[in-house]
Design a protein around this motif. Sequence first.
Motif, mmCIF file in Angstrom:
data_model
loop_
_atom_site.group_PDB
_atom_site.id
_atom_site.type_symbol
_atom_site.label_atom_id
_atom_site.label_comp_id
_atom_site.label_asym_id
_atom_site.label_seq_id
_atom_site.Cartn_x
_atom_site.Cartn_y
_atom_site.Cartn_z
ATOM 1 N N ALA A 34 31.688 -8.179 20.265
ATOM 2 C CA ALA A 34 32.916 -8.099 21.069
ATOM 3 C C ALA A 34 33.489 -9.500 21.315
ATOM 4 O O ALA A 34 34.699 -9.745 21.151
ATOM 5 C CB ALA A 34 32.626 -7.398 22.387
ATOM 6 N N LYS A 35 32.619 -10.416 21.701
ATOM 7 C CA LYS A 35 33.077 -11.790 21.961
ATOM 8 C C LYS A 35 33.532 -12.481 20.668
ATOM 9 O O LYS A 35 34.504 -13.249 20.670
ATOM 10 C CB LYS A 35 31.965 -12.596 22.625
ATOM 11 C CG LYS A 35 31.721 -12.240 24.075
ATOM 12 C CD LYS A 35 30.720 -13.201 24.707
ATOM 13 C CE LYS A 35 30.544 -12.934 26.184
ATOM 14 N NZ LYS A 35 29.588 -13.888 26.827
ATOM 15 N N VAL A 36 32.820 -12.205 19.587
ATOM 16 C CA VAL A 36 33.199 -12.825 18.303
ATOM 17 C C VAL A 36 34.589 -12.358 17.890
ATOM 18 O O VAL A 36 35.413 -13.151 17.412
ATOM 19 C CB VAL A 36 32.160 -12.482 17.209
ATOM 20 C CG1 VAL A 36 32.677 -12.892 15.836
ATOM 21 C CG2 VAL A 36 30.843 -13.174 17.500
ATOM 22 N N LYS A 37 34.869 -11.055 18.099
ATOM 23 C CA LYS A 37 36.192 -10.535 17.745
ATOM 24 C C LYS A 37 37.288 -11.192 18.578
ATOM 25 O O LYS A 37 38.351 -11.574 18.055
ATOM 26 C CB LYS A 37 36.233 -9.022 17.942
ATOM 27 C CG LYS A 37 37.549 -8.396 17.476
ATOM 28 C CD LYS A 37 37.545 -6.903 17.678
ATOM 29 C CE LYS A 37 38.830 -6.268 17.119
ATOM 30 N NZ LYS A 37 40.061 -6.884 17.640
ATOM 31 N N GLU A 93 41.780 -15.143 18.895
ATOM 32 C CA GLU A 93 42.407 -16.308 19.546
ATOM 33 C C GLU A 93 42.602 -17.451 18.555
ATOM 34 O O GLU A 93 43.632 -18.145 18.583
ATOM 35 C CB GLU A 93 41.547 -16.749 20.732
ATOM 36 C CG GLU A 93 41.580 -15.762 21.898
ATOM 37 C CD GLU A 93 40.627 -16.125 23.019
ATOM 38 O OE1 GLU A 93 40.822 -15.604 24.154
ATOM 39 O OE2 GLU A 93 39.687 -16.916 22.782
ATOM 40 N N LEU A 94 41.640 -17.638 17.674
ATOM 41 C CA LEU A 94 41.776 -18.691 16.670
ATOM 42 C C LEU A 94 42.864 -18.356 15.658
ATOM 43 O O LEU A 94 43.643 -19.226 15.242
ATOM 44 C CB LEU A 94 40.441 -18.911 15.952
ATOM 45 C CG LEU A 94 39.287 -19.470 16.798
ATOM 46 C CD1 LEU A 94 38.018 -19.599 15.963
ATOM 47 C CD2 LEU A 94 39.661 -20.815 17.407
ATOM 48 N N GLY A 125 35.727 -12.378 9.902
ATOM 49 C CA GLY A 125 37.122 -11.974 9.727
ATOM 50 C C GLY A 125 38.068 -13.154 9.815
ATOM 51 O O GLY A 125 39.298 -12.979 9.844
ATOM 52 N N LEU A 126 37.532 -14.387 9.826
ATOM 53 C CA LEU A 126 38.347 -15.604 9.923
ATOM 54 C C LEU A 126 38.420 -16.283 8.557
ATOM 55 O O LEU A 126 37.390 -16.545 7.930
ATOM 56 C CB LEU A 126 37.740 -16.561 10.952
ATOM 57 C CG LEU A 126 38.520 -17.838 11.270
ATOM 58 C CD1 LEU A 126 39.827 -17.490 11.998
ATOM 59 C CD2 LEU A 126 37.669 -18.784 12.119
ATOM 60 N N ARG A 127 39.617 -16.591 8.098
ATOM 61 C CA ARG A 127 39.790 -17.218 6.796
ATOM 62 C C ARG A 127 39.463 -18.711 6.890
ATOM 63 O O ARG A 127 39.936 -19.416 7.791
ATOM 64 C CB ARG A 127 41.218 -17.042 6.287
ATOM 65 C CG ARG A 127 41.422 -17.565 4.855
ATOM 66 C CD ARG A 127 42.896 -17.431 4.466
ATOM 67 N NE ARG A 127 43.139 -17.895 3.101
ATOM 68 C CZ ARG A 127 43.187 -17.107 2.043
ATOM 69 N NH1 ARG A 127 42.996 -15.789 2.179
ATOM 70 N NH2 ARG A 127 43.421 -17.604 0.844
ATOM 71 N N ILE A 128 38.676 -19.189 5.932
ATOM 72 C CA ILE A 128 38.316 -20.607 5.863
ATOM 73 C C ILE A 128 39.293 -21.304 4.915
ATOM 74 O O ILE A 128 39.417 -20.920 3.746
ATOM 75 C CB ILE A 128 36.865 -20.794 5.374
ATOM 76 C CG1 ILE A 128 35.882 -20.102 6.326
ATOM 77 C CG2 ILE A 128 36.539 -22.269 5.228
ATOM 78 C CD1 ILE A 128 35.912 -20.628 7.755
#
Length: 434
Positions: A414-417, A422-423, A259-262
Amino acid sequence: MNDWPDAWSDDNRNNRYGRGSANAQPEGARVMRQVQRGQGGQGGQNPAAPPYGGGVPQQQQYAGSQGYGQDPYGNPGGNDGYNTGQVYGGGGPGGPGAMGGGRGARPAPNWRKRIKWTAITVVTLLVVVSVGTYFWADSKLNRQVDLSKVIDRPDAGEGTNYLIVGSDSRAGLSDEEKKKLRTGSAEGKRTDSMMILHTGDNGPTLVSLPRDSDVEIPTFVGSESGKTFKGTGRHVKLNAAYAEDGPELLVRTVEFNTGLRIDHYVEIGFAGFANIVDAVGGVELTIPKGGMKDTKSGANFTAGKQTLNGEQALAFVRTRYALAGSDLDRTKNQQKFLAALASQTATPSTILNPFKLYPTMSSGLDTLIVDKDMGLFDLADMFWAMKGVTGGDGTSMNMPISGSTGGNLVWDKAKVKTLVDELKSDSKVTVTGN
């Protein structure tokens, strides 16, 4: 024979002009070369002298005698310089007090003007060299990855996210170099390491993505064919996405599963990695207690601080079988080494030394593969962030793992989310990885 005019006696001479006379007037007959003779003489005889009462006979006017008329050499009033002290000095501009043949004193140098033009010259030279270096380096970037082909992308967050990939490409290596570096001769290329580097206001964060991570291949558009391939829920190891359709599918897979944009993609192969290390003169690293030995990668290190050359560095970052945590420990070593490499590269001894800077830049730029929107300032930002990963506010970690299935490492969802949130918000990372 008496040369004096008739009717002049010795007494008259002594009384008027003789030695010891009270009259200081010079002896006219001795000073002047000839006495003007009167008219009326016959033959070679001397004419008659004027009467005694007439005083000193009228004398010819000579140059240099001030007040005696015109100088026969063209100096009006007899002012030819001999009676003013200008020939032999006495304070005039041509005298001994003015050395240099009558020229004026040499003016003092204008240091303010000299400093001004020197500064302008130096600044101009620096600008020309900097601009030339920029365009030279920019032309060497291999912008091969088109992120516009990636579909269904997440929304952009704060900061910048780089996907850094180390491939096992043998491109550019001779058979002898392949043997020396123990790379094998496999065709094509696969990802040997993958990391997400986030840069922002709360320090850089480097997250390693183990190559054996269990991920789902989503719907994607082929980078070459342009054909759409529907997702079927198929799970593979992360490095398989790269092998299947290259960098574009790898980016698509990472974005879909996190779910993080590169924002930018950077890839380097075996040859480029080794060449960069050699160009900076090796990288100093501390090998942990017990040393490291791996016959497959060629690693053979004793414990303690040492400088690794390109061949040794490649063996160090590829070693996995000699490590207790296998791939998870290898990713930690890769982070450690890349941070050390960036720290040594971004130093005055490298940046200010053209004999070191240009070979280093050339070695890196020749083998780096980046996305089409990547610029030199983005690349510089990435290296500076990498330098700060292990110091200051920097953070380095592995993607949180919850277990494994079928040999694949399963991420802790859960931790990845939490990590991704945070990023995205560019907050201080609180999540820890394996």
